[in-house]
Design a protein around this motif. Structure first.
Motif, PDB file in Angstrom:
ATOM      1  N   ALA A  40      31.489  43.223  49.914  1.00  0.00           N
ATOM      2  CA  ALA A  40      30.529  42.184  49.533  1.00  0.00           C
ATOM      3  C   ALA A  40      30.890  41.612  48.169  1.00  0.00           C
ATOM      4  O   ALA A  40      31.347  42.341  47.283  1.00  0.00           O
ATOM      5  N   PRO A  41      30.714  40.303  47.978  1.00  0.00           N
ATOM      6  CA  PRO A  41      31.003  39.704  46.674  1.00  0.00           C
ATOM      7  C   PRO A  41      30.034  40.200  45.600  1.00  0.00           C
ATOM      8  O   PRO A  41      28.900  40.583  45.890  1.00  0.00           O
ATOM      9  N   ILE A  42      30.511  40.219  44.353  1.00  0.00           N
ATOM     10  CA  ILE A  42      29.708  40.651  43.219  1.00  0.00           C
ATOM     11  C   ILE A  42      29.613  39.503  42.230  1.00  0.00           C
ATOM     12  O   ILE A  42      30.633  38.969  41.790  1.00  0.00           O
ATOM     13  N   SER A  43      28.410  39.124  41.881  1.00  0.00           N
ATOM     14  CA  SER A  43      28.208  38.067  40.883  1.00  0.00           C
ATOM     15  C   SER A  43      28.162  38.707  39.497  1.00  0.00           C
ATOM     16  O   SER A  43      27.425  39.676  39.273  1.00  0.00           O
ATOM     17  N   ILE A  44      28.945  38.166  38.572  1.00  0.00           N
ATOM     18  CA  ILE A  44      29.041  38.745  37.234  1.00  0.00           C
ATOM     19  C   ILE A  44      28.983  37.650  36.172  1.00  0.00           C
ATOM     20  O   ILE A  44      29.047  36.453  36.483  1.00  0.00           O
ATOM     21  N   ALA A  45      28.875  38.070  34.922  1.00  0.00           N
ATOM     22  CA  ALA A  45      28.934  37.155  33.779  1.00  0.00           C
ATOM     23  C   ALA A  45      29.931  37.713  32.775  1.00  0.00           C
ATOM     24  O   ALA A  45      29.950  38.915  32.501  1.00  0.00           O
ATOM     25  N   LEU A  46      30.786  36.821  32.241  1.00  0.00           N
ATOM     26  CA  LEU A  46      31.838  37.207  31.308  1.00  0.00           C
ATOM     27  C   LEU A  46      31.710  36.432  30.008  1.00  0.00           C
ATOM     28  O   LEU A  46      31.144  35.339  29.988  1.00  0.00           O
ATOM     29  N   SER A  47      32.270  36.960  28.955  1.00  0.00           N
ATOM     30  CA  SER A  47      32.287  36.264  27.665  1.00  0.00           C
ATOM     31  C   SER A  47      33.120  34.987  27.764  1.00  0.00           C
ATOM     32  O   SER A  47      34.290  35.031  28.171  1.00  0.00           O
ATOM     33  N   THR A  48      32.532  33.873  27.381  1.00  0.00           N
ATOM     34  CA  THR A  48      33.258  32.599  27.394  1.00  0.00           C
ATOM     35  C   THR A  48      34.482  32.652  26.499  1.00  0.00           C
ATOM     36  O   THR A  48      35.565  32.206  26.870  1.00  0.00           O
ATOM     37  N   ASN A  49      34.324  33.228  25.305  1.00  0.00           N
ATOM     38  CA  ASN A  49      35.443  33.293  24.360  1.00  0.00           C
ATOM     39  C   ASN A  49      36.604  34.107  24.913  1.00  0.00           C
ATOM     40  O   ASN A  49      37.772  33.718  24.789  1.00  0.00           O
ATOM     41  N   GLU A  50      36.299  35.261  25.528  1.00  0.00           N
ATOM     42  CA  GLU A  50      37.353  36.127  26.042  1.00  0.00           C
ATOM     43  C   GLU A  50      38.115  35.467  27.191  1.00  0.00           C
ATOM     44  O   GLU A  50      39.346  35.514  27.251  1.00  0.00           O
ATOM     45  N   VAL A  51      37.392  34.841  28.110  1.00  0.00           N
ATOM     46  CA  VAL A  51      38.045  34.201  29.258  1.00  0.00           C
ATOM     47  C   VAL A  51      38.866  32.999  28.800  1.00  0.00           C
ATOM     48  O   VAL A  51      40.007  32.806  29.242  1.00  0.00           O
ATOM     49  N   THR A  52      38.303  32.193  27.913  1.00  0.00           N
ATOM     50  CA  THR A  52      39.026  31.019  27.417  1.00  0.00           C
ATOM     51  C   THR A  52      40.303  31.438  26.702  1.00  0.00           C
ATOM     52  O   THR A  52      41.353  30.805  26.855  1.00  0.00           O
ATOM     53  N   LYS A  53      40.233  32.531  25.933  1.00  0.00           N
ATOM     54  CA  LYS A  53      41.409  33.047  25.236  1.00  0.00           C
ATOM     55  C   LYS A  53      42.497  33.426  26.236  1.00  0.00           C
ATOM     56  O   LYS A  53      43.678  33.144  26.032  1.00  0.00           O
ATOM     57  N   ARG A  54      42.104  34.058  27.344  1.00  0.00           N
ATOM     58  CA  ARG A  54      43.073  34.482  28.356  1.00  0.00           C
ATOM     59  C   ARG A  54      43.693  33.280  29.071  1.00  0.00           C
ATOM     60  O   ARG A  54      44.889  33.264  29.381  1.00  0.00           O
ATOM     61  N   ILE A  55      42.890  32.273  29.347  1.00  0.00           N
ATOM     62  CA  ILE A  55      43.404  31.072  30.016  1.00  0.00           C
ATOM     63  C   ILE A  55      44.437  30.376  29.135  1.00  0.00           C
ATOM     64  O   ILE A  55      45.513  29.989  29.590  1.00  0.00           O
ATOM     65  N   HIS A  56      44.123  30.219  27.857  1.00  0.00           N
ATOM     66  CA  HIS A  56      45.020  29.522  26.934  1.00  0.00           C
ATOM     67  C   HIS A  56      46.279  30.336  26.611  1.00  0.00           C
ATOM     68  O   HIS A  56      47.294  29.773  26.187  1.00  0.00           O
ATOM     69  N   ALA A  57      46.231  31.649  26.829  1.00  0.00           N
ATOM     70  CA  ALA A  57      47.395  32.491  26.552  1.00  0.00           C
ATOM     71  C   ALA A  57      48.498  32.292  27.581  1.00  0.00           C
ATOM     72  O   ALA A  57      49.646  32.651  27.349  1.00  0.00           O
ATOM     73  N   GLY A  58      48.154  31.693  28.731  1.00  0.00           N
ATOM     74  CA  GLY A  58      49.141  31.463  29.779  1.00  0.00           C
ATOM     75  C   GLY A  58      49.180  32.599  30.789  1.00  0.00           C
ATOM     76  O   GLY A  58      48.694  33.714  30.526  1.00  0.00           O
ATOM     77  N   SER A  59      49.740  32.320  31.963  1.00  0.00           N
ATOM     78  CA  SER A  59      49.890  33.303  33.048  1.00  0.00           C
ATOM     79  C   SER A  59      48.551  33.854  33.527  1.00  0.00           C
ATOM     80  O   SER A  59      48.505  34.935  34.136  1.00  0.00           O
ATOM     81  N   PHE A  60      47.460  33.137  33.282  1.00  0.00           N
ATOM     82  CA  PHE A  60      46.142  33.621  33.678  1.00  0.00           C
ATOM     83  C   PHE A  60      46.051  33.826  35.186  1.00  0.00           C
ATOM     84  O   PHE A  60      45.530  34.847  35.661  1.00  0.00           O
ATOM     85  N   MET A  61      46.598  32.872  35.956  1.00  0.00           N
ATOM     86  CA  MET A  61      46.460  32.916  37.412  1.00  0.00           C
ATOM     87  C   MET A  61      47.463  33.854  38.082  1.00  0.00           C
ATOM     88  O   MET A  61      47.407  34.041  39.297  1.00  0.00           O
ATOM     89  N   THR A  62      48.378  34.426  37.321  1.00  0.00           N
ATOM     90  CA  THR A  62      49.384  35.311  37.915  1.00  0.00           C
ATOM     91  C   THR A  62      49.384  36.710  37.290  1.00  0.00           C
ATOM     92  O   THR A  62      50.314  37.476  37.498  1.00  0.00           O
ATOM     93  N   THR A  63      48.343  37.032  36.536  1.00  0.00           N
ATOM     94  CA  THR A  63      48.262  38.347  35.894  1.00  0.00           C
ATOM     95  C   THR A  63      47.067  39.129  36.441  1.00  0.00           C
ATOM     96  O   THR A  63      45.931  38.656  36.387  1.00  0.00           O
ATOM     97  N   VAL A  64      47.347  40.303  36.966  1.00  0.00           N
ATOM     98  CA  VAL A  64      46.279  41.163  37.478  1.00  0.00           C
ATOM     99  C   VAL A  64      45.494  41.734  36.295  1.00  0.00           C
ATOM    100  O   VAL A  64      46.073  42.173  35.301  1.00  0.00           O
ATOM    101  N   ALA A  65      44.179  41.711  36.403  1.00  0.00           N
ATOM    102  CA  ALA A  65      43.310  42.196  35.330  1.00  0.00           C
ATOM    103  C   ALA A  65      42.360  43.263  35.863  1.00  0.00           C
ATOM    104  O   ALA A  65      42.214  43.451  37.080  1.00  0.00           O
ATOM    105  N   THR A  66      41.726  43.961  34.944  1.00  0.00           N
ATOM    106  CA  THR A  66      40.667  44.913  35.295  1.00  0.00           C
ATOM    107  C   THR A  66      39.353  44.394  34.723  1.00  0.00           C
ATOM    108  O   THR A  66      39.291  44.033  33.542  1.00  0.00           O
ATOM    109  N   ILE A  67      38.330  44.345  35.553  1.00  0.00           N
ATOM    110  CA  ILE A  67      37.002  43.930  35.081  1.00  0.00           C
ATOM    111  C   ILE A  67      36.070  45.135  35.148  1.00  0.00           C
ATOM    112  O   ILE A  67      35.910  45.762  36.196  1.00  0.00           O
ATOM    113  N   ASP A  68      35.493  45.456  34.007  1.00  0.00           N
ATOM    114  CA  ASP A  68      34.567  46.580  33.892  1.00  0.00           C
ATOM    115  C   ASP A  68      33.144  46.043  34.002  1.00  0.00           C
ATOM    116  O   ASP A  68      32.664  45.328  33.121  1.00  0.00           O
ATOM    117  N   VAL A  69      32.487  46.387  35.111  1.00  0.00           N
ATOM    118  CA  VAL A  69      31.107  45.943  35.328  1.00  0.00           C
ATOM    119  C   VAL A  69      30.204  47.166  35.206  1.00  0.00           C
ATOM    120  O   VAL A  69      30.047  47.945  36.153  1.00  0.00           O
TER     121      VAL A  69
END
Length: 204
Positions: A40-69
């Motif tokens: 089942a899908p899980i709805s979550i909320a993330l820090s805008t600053n942290e996500v934006t930092k990762r997007i601008h760092a590059g390779s966002f769409m090709t890097t596997v991440a871990t999300i701690d909920v």
């Protein structure tokens, strides 16, 4: 291989919808969802600053991440994100659950090397047909980029996908030998290199 994995802290969202999403954004958070892997899908909320930092760092769409909920960790790959068309901030992110045997479809950027060893050096124009190559590959073995070697390439040559050595387990989505780039003459033509001193004197 793509850049090292990273971890993001998230909180579970009890409420969903436009009103809830607007409230999250006002509080510096981005609504997101984790889906896939027959769960089942899980709805979550993330820090805008942290996500934006990762997007601008590059390779966002090709890097596997871990999300701690709330202490429970999910291994994910970003599959899509939405930007506000006016203010250009991140509005929503979709994450796909992945495991070691998960096959994913991603777009890998291409890098062109050794231009100085091709006729691009004497005025040829590198015409890039594809800046990325879409591939199927294991989620834990996503290439960071593909190097395209231009050594010895002349004006009029084309570089095809068959010239790229793909890592084990990586296959292209397009099942044909497509063109990645060509080397063409500039509109005014290519100037010939000046003859060495003394050449042509006999004819004179």
């Amino acid at each position: 291989m793509s850049q090292e994995t990273y971890e993001l802290k998230a909180e579970a969202r009890e409420r969903v919808g436009k009103g809830s999403a607007r409230e999250l954004r006002r509080n510096g958070l981005i609504p997101a969802v984790i889906y896939g892997d027959k769960q089942a899908p899980i709805s979550i909320a993330l820090s805008t600053n942290e996500v934006t930092k990762r997007i601008h760092a590059g390779s966002f769409m090709t890097t596997v991440a871990t999300i701690d909920v709330g202490g429970e960790k999910y291994k994910v790959l970003p599959k899509d994100y939405q930007l506000d068309p006016v203010r250009d901030f991140t509005m929503h992110v979709d994450f796909l659950r992945v495991s070691g045997n998960t096959q994913v479809t991603v777009e890998i950027p291409v890098h062109f090397i050794n231009e100085e060893k091709s006729q691009v050096k004497i005025g040829g124009v590198l015409n890039i047909v594809r800046h990325t190559i879409e591939v199927h590959c294991p989620a834990d073995a996503i290439p960071e980029f593909f190097d395209i070697d231009l050594s010895g390439k002349k004006i009029g040559d084309s570089i095809h996908i068959s010239e790229v050595v793909l890592p084990k387990g990586v296959t292209t989505v397009i099942d044909r030998d497509f063109t990645i780039a060509t080397i063409v003459a500039p509109a005014a033509g290519v100037e010939e290199e000046a003859p060495a001193e003394g050449e042509g004197e006999a004819e004179a």
